[in-house]
Design a protein around this motif. Structure first.
Motif, PDB file in Angstrom:
ATOM      1  N   SER A 136     -64.064  17.615  -3.585  1.00  0.00           N
ATOM      2  CA  SER A 136     -63.664  16.402  -3.180  1.00  0.00           C
ATOM      3  C   SER A 136     -61.966  16.419  -2.862  1.00  0.00           C
ATOM      4  O   SER A 136     -61.254  16.385  -3.962  1.00  0.00           O
ATOM      5  CB  SER A 136     -63.721  15.227  -3.891  1.00  0.00           C
ATOM      6  N   GLN A 137     -61.357  16.413  -1.948  1.00  0.00           N
ATOM      7  CA  GLN A 137     -59.981  16.504  -1.607  1.00  0.00           C
ATOM      8  C   GLN A 137     -59.546  15.382  -0.681  1.00  0.00           C
ATOM      9  O   GLN A 137     -60.287  15.170   0.521  1.00  0.00           O
ATOM     10  CB  GLN A 137     -59.609  17.917  -1.013  1.00  0.00           C
ATOM     11  N   PRO A 138     -58.370  14.951  -0.719  1.00  0.00           N
ATOM     12  CA  PRO A 138     -57.766  13.867   0.300  1.00  0.00           C
ATOM     13  C   PRO A 138     -57.526  14.480   1.517  1.00  0.00           C
ATOM     14  O   PRO A 138     -57.366  15.834   1.563  1.00  0.00           O
ATOM     15  CB  PRO A 138     -56.718  13.208  -0.506  1.00  0.00           C
ATOM     16  N   LEU A 139     -57.309  13.661   2.525  1.00  0.00           N
ATOM     17  CA  LEU A 139     -56.882  14.494   3.915  1.00  0.00           C
ATOM     18  C   LEU A 139     -55.506  14.983   3.690  1.00  0.00           C
ATOM     19  O   LEU A 139     -54.746  14.319   2.999  1.00  0.00           O
ATOM     20  CB  LEU A 139     -56.867  13.273   4.935  1.00  0.00           C
ATOM     21  N   SER A 146     -56.766  24.371   0.831  1.00  0.00           N
ATOM     22  CA  SER A 146     -56.183  23.185   0.134  1.00  0.00           C
ATOM     23  C   SER A 146     -54.629  23.149   0.646  1.00  0.00           C
ATOM     24  O   SER A 146     -54.251  22.502   1.540  1.00  0.00           O
ATOM     25  CB  SER A 146     -56.450  23.244  -0.987  1.00  0.00           C
ATOM     26  N   ALA A 147     -53.825  23.850  -0.176  1.00  0.00           N
ATOM     27  CA  ALA A 147     -52.280  23.633   0.048  1.00  0.00           C
ATOM     28  C   ALA A 147     -51.982  24.561   1.546  1.00  0.00           C
ATOM     29  O   ALA A 147     -52.841  25.129   2.031  1.00  0.00           O
ATOM     30  CB  ALA A 147     -51.688  24.441  -0.864  1.00  0.00           C
ATOM     31  N   VAL A 193     -60.172  16.405  10.329  1.00  0.00           N
ATOM     32  CA  VAL A 193     -59.036  16.955  10.658  1.00  0.00           C
ATOM     33  C   VAL A 193     -59.053  18.312  10.469  1.00  0.00           C
ATOM     34  O   VAL A 193     -59.530  18.926   9.367  1.00  0.00           O
ATOM     35  CB  VAL A 193     -57.768  16.382   9.544  1.00  0.00           C
ATOM     36  N   ILE A 194     -59.036  19.231  11.607  1.00  0.00           N
ATOM     37  CA  ILE A 194     -58.914  20.723  11.598  1.00  0.00           C
ATOM     38  C   ILE A 194     -57.733  21.215  11.227  1.00  0.00           C
ATOM     39  O   ILE A 194     -56.789  21.067  11.826  1.00  0.00           O
ATOM     40  CB  ILE A 194     -59.457  21.166  12.901  1.00  0.00           C
ATOM     41  N   SER A 227     -61.816  15.734   5.432  1.00  0.00           N
ATOM     42  CA  SER A 227     -62.311  14.594   5.495  1.00  0.00           C
ATOM     43  C   SER A 227     -61.858  13.735   4.735  1.00  0.00           C
ATOM     44  O   SER A 227     -61.642  14.250   3.547  1.00  0.00           O
ATOM     45  CB  SER A 227     -63.961  14.352   5.833  1.00  0.00           C
ATOM     46  N   ASP A 228     -62.098  12.334   4.745  1.00  0.00           N
ATOM     47  CA  ASP A 228     -61.524  11.506   3.654  1.00  0.00           C
ATOM     48  C   ASP A 228     -62.678  11.025   2.787  1.00  0.00           C
ATOM     49  O   ASP A 228     -63.520  10.293   3.227  1.00  0.00           O
ATOM     50  CB  ASP A 228     -60.866  10.247   4.254  1.00  0.00           C
TER      51      ASP A 228
END
Lengths: 699, 101
Positions: free
Chosen positions: A424-427, A451-452, A445-446, A386-387
């Motif tokens: 905390s990670q961007p979409l 992360s990567a 977003v599923i 999520s954002d």
């Protein structure tokens, strides 16, 4: 010829005339028959061997750059050289005696370092041919950039400078960026088949340096044609498309455009565009397209297909529940096309919504649930991205938390764990980012990566069914393979995702919790759809549902499938269904598709039927082309160049000295004969008069 | 047309017509004038009209030289710099080559 006097009186005169005619025809026929038995041989076929399977890399342009490959108008000719290792490049670039070379690379050598060296030495390199293997390489590699769509997502310097340009997470760490480089020689892909064997044999026979000696002419050479008409950038090529007063107006490029597929569980009035009062919509989004380095090879199994297949299966699973107990909110399934090239489809849909050109408005959207890459096993874990920036707003945060709770409760009892990344990670790159650019909408977003990307072949030609471990026992017919519920379909996240998404959408739309247990994705359906998109699209199930001439590409197949999976049959004749012009049908609420259907067991004629559904197409062309802003930074400006011929051929080539010698001899013969003619004509009276003197002496 | 059989006055009128015609942005007329009347003007024995013909031929040659210089300069500049002129270069061209800037 005069007619005999008895003609007109006696009957046999006519037959005699006909005898003459018929014998003439007989002679003609005999002569023609002689020609049929005569054969001919083409000199061209003795010299050139044409390549059958040629897949080029083409030129694409955007607002600032051109990427891809270009060849000369008359093809690039180069002496063949099969590259053995990276050190062997020295022969091509420096020490080889017969430049320019056309390098044949095995797929393991098709790396960024080798291609960059070839690009820098391009005066000695005529082209590259990559031999694609039958099996995927063991090492992951991606020709895409390491931060996909970094300029057109929501994370710009204005939105949040700490998250722009993949500062927090590099999404595609294996990305080499090769697809976005510019080469001035052609690069073709070849399969491991008979043609490639011929090429290797030709190289072994003629070009191989034996025992330290240099190979002598004639050498085996290949010529590749892939001349691209467009150049510089999109603004230039669109300008050249539109010039009116040139002698031969010609289109040089086309904007990348296709169609999005969308459907709603409760039909929306498509002719009344703009905001719909009282309509609250949950948007379920997925991506249809993908790409690779070469033109028209885009299997995209994990990058794209896994996501939209999961959403199709979810739509099918929700059909009964939404028809028997319709939830208060509407559910809008949206499949976006062109997302690889700076979000063409989703930016167009957002633009249409902003300009009141779509059935609903951005204010009608309650929340967004997007299905990203969900095909790999990865310990059966799903991650909900999520954002964080929009979640700073407490109401948005509340909605996102509710959505995540619903997702987790929908996954309980299934063999999959659903969690947030935990920091905390961007979409990740997703169509939802374009909606966030317009409005802070709550959404999730599923993905199957925390992360990567776990996808080691992102947007690569190796991202295919083999990578998703879709394999069948060797002795099944195509129809049996279609129905075989593979292990992938049984235990993969694709199936679990479909069920989770379907249940969550139902709850998110306000449906009753009691019905959740009955919403399950069908493994048979998942396996059939995966088979159709990844293995063979010409299977019996697709043949029933999708017209044969429209089966290329995911867009039309998804449209017809969505119509079949969410719609219902209507009892009308075929032409009324096709034309939408009978008053009893409702074209503004529904779309009608004529489906071929299956042949009943006793006959071979297919029994077609009319399918009424809410599945429609919406144009996916970047708004930059409607606004004529070809240097836009907000919208995608990708165009693809046009070309005339794409082909390749191999032949033996002689040394330059021999060619010059032949030309010189020819010119010499010409000059000599001219001189001889001049001399003879100026001295003609001496040369030719000696025969006349004896004639003067008449007796 | 064989100038041998043409009387001198007609030669003069021909030369004058070609000279005057070249002023209508037709430098090829001047080229023809120079090439055709060169022998008449400079290599034949003197006759009354030859002085005038000489004048016209000299002026035609001058005009021709001017045109050749101007055209060569413009063509060289255009071919060299058209790619860099971008939009202006495209609008000045009749046929734009494909695939190269």
């Amino acid at each position: 010829t005069s007619t005999p006097a008895c003609c007109g009186v006696l009957p046999f005169c006519r037959t005699r005339k006909m005898d003459l005619l018929s014998s003439k025809w007989l002679v003609n026929l005999l002569v023609c028959c002689l020609f049929v038995g005569v054969g001919c041989n083409s000199v061209e076929k003795k010299i050139y061997v044409n390549l059958n399977y040629t897949v080029p890399c083409v030129r694409l342009l955007n607002a600032t750059h051109q990427i891809g490959c270009q060849s000369h108008l008359s093809g690039n000719v180069g002496v063949l050289h099969v590259l053995e290792s990276e050190e062997n490049l020295d022969w091509v670039l420096h020490s080889g005696l017969t430049p320019p070379y056309l390098v044949i690379l095995e797929s393991s050598l098709f790396t960024r370092s080798i291609m960059m060296k070839l690009k820098n030495g391009s005066s000695r390199v005529a082209g590259v041919a990559v031999v694609t293997p039958n099996a995927n390489p063991s090492q992951g590699t991606s020709p895409h950039t390491s931060c996909p769509n970094e300029n057109t997502g929501v994370y710009t310097e204005n939105y949040d400078p700490t998250m722009a340009r993949c500062n927090v997470t590099v999404w595609n760490p294996l990305g080499t960026g090769l697809s976005y480089e510019e080469f001035d020689f052609p690069i073709f892909a070849m399969k491991e088949d008979n043609d490639t064997q011929v090429i290797r044999q030709c190289y072994m026979d003629h070009n191989r340096a034996g025992n330290g000696s240099t190979p002598q002419y004639p050498l085996c050479a290949m010529q590749l044609y892939s001349h691209m008409s467009a150049v510089t950038d999109t603004a230039t090529c669109m300008r050249r498309n539109n010039i009116n007063f040139s002698l031969s107006p010609e289109m040089v490029c086309d904007p990348l455009s296709d169609f999005n597929v969308w459907a709603s569980t409760r039909p929306l009035n498509n002719t009344a565009k703009g905001h719909k009062e009282g309509e609250s919509v949950v948007l379920a989004a997925a991506r249809l397209d993908s790409r690779s380095f070469f033109f028209d090879i885009a299997p995209g199994a994990e990058s794209g297909v896994s996501g939209f297949v999961a959403l199709l299966a979810a739509a099918h699973a929700l059909r009964n529940a939404t028809q028997e107990a319709p939830p208060p909110r509407n559910i809008l399934y949206a499949f976006f096309h062109g997302e690889t090239f700076d979000y063409i489809g989703s930016s167009r849909m957002v633009y249409d919504m902003e300009k009141n050109n779509f059935a609903v408005d951005l204010d009608n959207i309650h929340s967004v649930l997007e299905v990203g890459q969900v095909g790999l096993h990865a310990e059966s874990r799903l991650w909900l991205h999520s954002d964080p920036v929009s979640r700073k707003n407490s109401s948005v945060n509340e909605e996102v938390k509710k959505l995540i709770l619903r997702l987790q409760s929908a996954a309980s009892g299934l063999n999959v764990s659903v969690e947030e990344p935990g920091f905390s990670q961007p979409l990740p790159p997703s169509s939802f980012q374009r909606f966030l650019r317009a409005r802070p909408i709550p959404g999730v977003v599923i993905e199957d990566h925390r992360s990567a990307f776990t996808n080691s072949f992102y947007e690569s030609m190796y991202d295919n069914a083999e990578y998703l471990n879709i394999s069948y026992p060797p002795d099944l017919t195509p129809d049996e393979q279609l129905e075989y519920v593979t292990d992938t379909a049984k235990v993969s996240p694709t199936l679990a995702v479909a069920t989770v998404v379907a249940r969550t959408l139902y709850i998110q739309a306000g449906g009753a919790e009691s019905r959740l247990g009955s919403i399950n994705a069908d493994p048979q359906m998942v396996t059939r759809i995966l088979y159709g998109f990844l293995v063979r699209s010409n299977n019996s199930w697709f043949q029933q549902l999708i017209p044969s001439d429209l089966r290329t590409g995911p867009r039309t197949s998804t449209w017809y499938l969505l119509a079949n999976l969410t719609g219902s049959t209507v009892n009308v004749m075929s032409d009324t269904c096709f034309n939408n012009c009978v008053f009893v049908l409702l074209p503004q609420m529904y779309s009608y598709l004529w489906v071929q259907g299956a042949a009943p067991p006793n006959s071979t004629e297919r029994v077609g039927f009319c399918m009424r559904s809410a599945a429609r197409l919406s144009k996916a062309l970047s708004p930059a082309f409607d606004l004529h802003e070809y240097t836009s930074k907000d919208y995608s400006t990708w165009t693809e160049s046009r070309w005339k011929t794409i082909k390749g051929r191999i032949f033996l080539v002689a040394s330059h000295e021999l060619e010059m010698l032949t030309l010189g001899v020819g010119v010499g013969v010409l000059l000599t004969s001219l001189m001889l003619t001049y001399i003879m004509s100026s001295k003609a009276d001496i040369l030719f008069s000696s025969g006349r003197e004896p004639a003067n002496a008449t007796y | 047309m064989n100038l041998e059989r043409v009387p001198n006055e007609e030669k003069l009128t021909l030369c004058r017509k070609y000279y005057l015609g070249g002023y209508a942005f037709l430098p090829f007329l001047w080229l023809v004038n120079v090439v055709w009347f060169f022998k008449e003007a400079f290599m034949k024995p003197v006759y009354t009209e030859q002085l005038q013909i000489k004048k016209y031929v000299k002026r035609s040659a001058l005009g021709l030289l001017l045109w050749v210089t101007v055209l060569t300069t413009w063509i060289t500049i255009f071919q060299r710099f058209r790619a860099e002129w971008g939009e202006v270069g495209d609008y000045l061209s009749f046929t734009i080559p494909l695939g190269i800037p």
